[in-house]
Motif scaffolding. Structure first.
Motif, PDB file in Angstrom:
ATOM      1  N   GLU A 189       6.076  10.786  -3.212  1.00 14.18           N
ATOM      2  CA  GLU A 189       5.885  12.140  -3.749  1.00 14.18           C
ATOM      3  C   GLU A 189       4.975  12.954  -2.826  1.00 14.18           C
ATOM      4  OE1 GLU A 189       5.682   9.327  -5.440  1.00 14.18           O
ATOM      5  OE2 GLU A 189       6.086   9.546  -7.575  1.00 14.18           O
ATOM      6  N   LEU A 190       3.909  12.317  -2.355  1.00 18.20           N
ATOM      7  CA  LEU A 190       2.961  13.032  -1.496  1.00 18.20           C
ATOM      8  C   LEU A 190       3.622  13.421  -0.178  1.00 18.20           C
ATOM      9  CD1 LEU A 190      -0.217  10.870  -2.168  1.00 18.20           C
ATOM     10  CD2 LEU A 190       0.090  13.271  -2.770  1.00 18.20           C
TER      11      LEU A 190
ATOM     12  N   VAL B 185      -2.990  14.104  -7.145  1.00 20.31           N
ATOM     13  CA  VAL B 185      -1.578  14.194  -7.520  1.00 20.31           C
ATOM     14  C   VAL B 185      -1.439  15.169  -8.694  1.00 20.31           C
ATOM     15  CG1 VAL B 185       0.354  12.903  -8.501  1.00 20.31           C
ATOM     16  CG2 VAL B 185      -1.030  11.890  -6.682  1.00 20.31           C
ATOM     17  N   ALA B 186      -2.394  15.084  -9.629  1.00 15.94           N
ATOM     18  CA  ALA B 186      -2.350  15.978 -10.790  1.00 15.94           C
ATOM     19  C   ALA B 186      -2.408  17.434 -10.348  1.00 15.94           C
ATOM     20  CB  ALA B 186      -3.516  15.662 -11.727  1.00 15.94           C
ATOM     21  N   LEU B 187      -3.282  17.739  -9.382  1.00 16.69           N
ATOM     22  CA  LEU B 187      -3.405  19.123  -8.930  1.00 16.69           C
ATOM     23  C   LEU B 187      -2.147  19.579  -8.215  1.00 16.69           C
ATOM     24  CD1 LEU B 187      -7.089  19.134  -7.734  1.00 16.69           C
ATOM     25  CD2 LEU B 187      -6.118  20.219  -9.758  1.00 16.69           C
ATOM     26  N   LEU B 188      -1.566  18.694  -7.401  1.00 16.59           N
ATOM     27  CA  LEU B 188      -0.334  19.066  -6.698  1.00 16.59           C
ATOM     28  C   LEU B 188       0.794  19.283  -7.703  1.00 16.59           C
ATOM     29  CD1 LEU B 188      -0.536  16.603  -3.674  1.00 16.59           C
ATOM     30  CD2 LEU B 188      -0.853  19.081  -3.616  1.00 16.59           C
TER      31      LEU B 188
ATOM     32  N   LEU C 156       4.685   1.630 -10.468  1.00 19.36           N
ATOM     33  CA  LEU C 156       4.353   2.739  -9.571  1.00 19.36           C
ATOM     34  C   LEU C 156       4.142   2.204  -8.167  1.00 19.36           C
ATOM     35  CD1 LEU C 156       3.734   5.750 -10.019  1.00 19.36           C
ATOM     36  CD2 LEU C 156       1.346   5.114 -10.287  1.00 19.36           C
ATOM     37  N   ALA C 157       3.475   1.063  -8.086  1.00 19.62           N
ATOM     38  CA  ALA C 157       3.192   0.377  -6.823  1.00 19.62           C
ATOM     39  C   ALA C 157       2.835  -1.034  -7.263  1.00 19.62           C
ATOM     40  CB  ALA C 157       2.016   1.046  -6.115  1.00 19.62           C
TER      41      ALA C 157
END
Ligand SMILES: Cc1cc2nc3c(=O)[nH]c(=O)nc-3n(C[C@H](O)[C@H](O)[C@H](O)COP(=O)(O)OP(=O)(O)OC[C@H]3O[C@@H](n4cnc5c(N)ncnc54)[C@H](O)[C@@H]3O)c2cc1C
Lengths: 121, 420
Positions: free
Chosen positions: B346-347, B317-320, B209-210
Motif C-alpha cells: 500500500e505504501l 498509514v492512517a494519515l495516508l 497483514l505480514a
C-alpha cells in the motif's frame, strides 16, 4: 532514570531506618523510675493547670506537664484538652474504643514528667 | 479559542501537579512546631496531594485526556507524580522520627513498626504497599496481566495511607480526600478496567497483514467511539468459537476508518494477548474505549519527516488513508524483513501515485541499524517536523540522532506505546 531514583531512595530509606534502630540499641534503657528529688503534686495544684497553654495531667500516679507536647498530639485538640488539670489515667488507657496508648506514647511520657501525683488536696 | 484550548492542554497537568499538593500542605500547615516536625507533616501532605493527582492521571476518559494533553502525556505525569509522592512519603516518617532525635530511643519509638498502634501500623502498611507496587512496576519481565494486579497495590497503598490519617484522628479534611481517591479508583475500575465506558463492536473480518500481524475490522453495534485518523483506541475482545479473548484492554492505532465508523486495527503479535489475536475470527465481540492521542498534526505548515519502526507504521498509514497530504512528506520505514513489513504494498502504491509522498523502506535485519546514513541531511531537516513511532529503543536512538543534526526537541514528536 526513574527506576534508579526509586532504588537509590528506597535503599537510603532503609539505611536511615536501620540507623534509627541501631541508635536506639546503643543508648542505655530509658529511665522510667522516679527521680530522687520527687515533687509531690496534689489534685488542687493539678487543677490549676487546666488550660491548653498550661496543661498538666496525672497519669498512673505521675504528673506530666504536657503543654509543650499538646500541639504534637496527633488527635484533635478537643479529645485531649479537656483532660488538662485532671487525673487522666483512664482516658490514657482507653484511648479510642478502649485501646491503650502505644509504647511510643509511653516512651514519650517520661520526657514531660514533673512529679508524683499524691491525689487529695 | 484554539489558543486557550492549547494552553489548557499544555498547562493543566503541570498546574494540577503543583497546586493540589502545595494547596494541601498550605491548608494543613502546622504552626508553632519545631521545623523538623513541621517538615515531616508537610511531606505527608505533599505526598497525599501528589498521589491524588497521580490517581487522576490514570483515568482513561477521552474527554479528560483531551483536556490534559493526551493519554500518553497523562501516563508520563502519572509516573512522575507517583514517584515524587513516594519520595516525599519516604521522608515523612524519617523526619518525624528525626525530630525526636535528641533521644535516640524516642526517635526509634516514633518510627518503629513494632509499636503497638494502628496509626503507626497503617502508615507502614501504606508505605510498604507503595514500595511493593513500585518495585513490580519497575520489573519489566512480569507478564502484563500479573503486572496490572501488582500495580493495583499502589491504589490500595493510597487508601491505606488515608486510613492512617483517620486513625491519627485527623478525620476532618481527610474524609473528603478519601472519598475522592476512592471515587477515582472506582471510576477507573468500573469505566476503564471493567469497560463500562466502552462501546460495543463486532469483528467483521480478520486478514493476515505480514508475518505475525493481522488486520482486524470492527463494526460498531451502537454509537461508535469518537476516533480521528491517527488516534489509538483501547480494545478488548471476547470469546469466539475457537478464539479466547484475554479480558484486557490493549491500545491499538486505528489504521483506517472506513464506511464512516468501521475501525481497522493492525495488530502485531508481540505478547501473550496479541499472539492469541492472530487467530481472531469474525463474529467475536469487541469493546472499544477512545480515541486517544493523535500525535501527528496533518494540518501543520511544514514539510514532514516520518520514521516508523515495525508496526509503528500504523499511525502514518492512517494519515495516508485519511486523505491527500498537504505538505511534502517523507517516510523512513524500518523493518526486519519484507515478510515482517505490514502495509508495504500500500505504501509503495501511494508513493508511486502521490508526488508529495516519498517512501524510504529499509530492511534492517535483526541488527540495530546505523541511523546516520538513513536520515536526511541537517539542511533537509531544518524546516521539517519530525514524527517518530516505533519501539522505544528506536525512538530514543532517533531522538539523539536528530538532535545531533540540529533538530530541536520542539520539532520532534513521538508517541511511546508503553502503557505500564
Ligand atoms: C504511536 C504508536 C502506535 C502503535 N500502534 C500499534 C498498533 O496499532 N498495533 C500494534 O500491534 N502495535 C502498535 N505499536 C507498538 C510498537 O510499534 C511495536 O511494539 C514496535 O514497533 C515493535 O514492533 P516490531 O516487533 O515490528 O519491531 P521490531 O521488529 O523490534 O523493530 C522494528 C524496526 O525498528 C528497528 N529497531 C528496533 N529497536 C531498535 C533500536 N533500539 N535502535 C534502532 N533501531 C531499532 C529494527 O531494526 C527494525 O527495523 C504502536 C507504537 C506506537 C509508538
Amino acid at each position: 532514570m526513574m527506576r534508579k531514583l526509586f532504588y537509590v531512595s528506597t535503599a537510603a530509606f532503609w539505611i536511615a531506618v536501620a540507623g534509627f534502630w541501631i541508635g536506639n540499641l546503643l543508648v542505655p534503657g530509658t529511665d522510667t523510675s522516679a527521680t530522687a528529688a520527687e515533687r509531690e503534686i496534689g489534685s488542687a495544684e493539678l487543677a490549676r493547670h487546666a488550660v491548653p497553654q498550661d496543661c498538666w495531667m496525672a497519669i498512673r500516679g505521675n504528673v506530666y506537664d504536657i503543654t509543650a507536647y499538646l500541639p504534637d498530639h496527633p488527635s484533635r485538640p478537643s479529645i485531649i484538652e479537656p483532660w488538662c488539670g485532671k487525673e487522666a489515667s483512664e482516658a490514657y488507657d482507653t484511648k479510642t474504643k478502649g485501646r491503650k496508648h502505644s509504647p511510643e506514647a509511653d516512651a514519650l511520657l517520661p520526657k514531660y514528667r514533673i512529679g508524683r501525683f499524691v491525689g487529695g488536696g | 479559542m484554539a489558543a486557550a484550548a492549547a494552553a489548557v492542554r499544555q498547562w493543566s497537568v503541570p498546574l494540577l501537579s503543583c497546586v493540589v499538593p502545595v494547596g494541601f500542605a498550605v491548608w494543613a500547615f502546622p504552626e508553632g512546631l519545631p521545623p523538623i516536625r513541621a517538615a515531616g507533616i508537610v511531606t505527608g501532605w505533599l505526598g497525599c496531594g501528589l498521589l491524588l493527582v497521580s490517581l487522576l492521571l490514570m483515568l482513561r476518559e477521552p474527554r479528560l485526556a483531551a483536556w490534559l494533553g493526551g493519554l500518553e502525556r497523562m501516563y508520563r505525569w502519572h509516573h512522575g507524580t507517583g514517584l515524587a509522592a513516594y519520595l516525599v512519603l519516604l521522608l515523612h516518617p524519617l523526619l518525624l522520627a528525626a525530630n525526636n532525635l535528641p533521644a535516640a530511643r524516642v526517635a526509634w519509638q516514633t518510627l518503629s513498626p513494632f509499636t503497638e498502634s494502628w496509626p503507626v501500623w497503617s502508615g507502614w502498611l501504606g508505605l510498604l504497599l507503595l514500595m511493593g507496587g513500585l518495585v513490580t512496576t519497575f520489573i519489566r519481565s512480569i507478564r502484563y496481566g500479573t503486572w496490572r494486579w501488582l500495580h493495583a497495590l499502589l491504589g490500595l497503598g493510597v487508601l491505606t495511607g488515608l486510613v492512617h490519617l483517620i486513625l491519627l484522628g485527623i478525620d476532618e479534611p481527610v474524609l473528603p480526600i478519601l472519598a475522592v481517591a476512592a471515587a477515582i479508583l472506582g471510576w477507573r475500575l468500573i469505566r476503564g478496567d471493567l469497560g463500562l465506558a466502552a462501546r460495543p463492536y463486532v469483528v467483521t473480518s480478520a486478514r493476515p497483514l505480514a508475518a505475525r500481524s493481522v488486520e482486524v475490522v470492527l463494526r460498531p453495534l451502537g454509537d461508535p467511539a469518537m476516533v480521528t485518523p491517527g488516534q489509538f483506541v483501547l480494545a478488548e475482545f471476547g470469546n469466539g468459537a475457537r478464539y479466547r479473548g484475554c479480558g484486557e484492554f490493549h491500545p491499538f492505532t486505528v489504521s483506517t476508518i472506513a464506511n464512516r465508523d468501521e475501525l481497522h486495527l493492525a495488530i502485531k503479535a508481540l505478547g501473550d494477548c496479541t499472539t492469541r489475536m492472530l487467530a481472531i475470527e469474525p463474529g467475536v465481540a469487541a469493546r472499544v474505549i477512545g480515541g486517544f492521542g493523535g500525535f501527528v498534526d496533518p494540518h501543520g505548515k511544514a514539510p514532514q519527516f516520518w520514521v516508523a519502526g515495525g508496526i509503528g507504521v500504523t499511525p502514518f498509514v492512517a494519515l495516508l488513508n485519511a486523505g491527500p497530504l498537504l505538505h511534502p512528506t517523507r517516510l523512513l520505514y524500518l523493518y526486519r524483513s519484507e515478510a515482517d513489513a505490514a502495509f508495504l504494498p500500500e505504501l509503495r502504491a501511494t508513493a508511486a501515485s502521490d508526488p508529495k509522498f516519498t517512501l524510504h523502506a529499509v530492511e534492517t535485519g535483526d541488527d540495530v541499524p546505523d541511523l546516520g546514513p538513513l536520515l536526511p541531511t541537517a539542511g533537509e531537516l531544518s524546516r521539517a517536523e519530525c514524527y517518530l513511532c516505533g519501539p522505544p529503543g528506536l525512538v530514543a536512538a532517533l531522538k539523539s540522532a536528530l538532535a545531533a543534526r540540529g533538530v530541536t526537541a520542539q520539532h520532534v514528536h513521538y508517541e511511546n506505546f508503553e502503557f505500564r
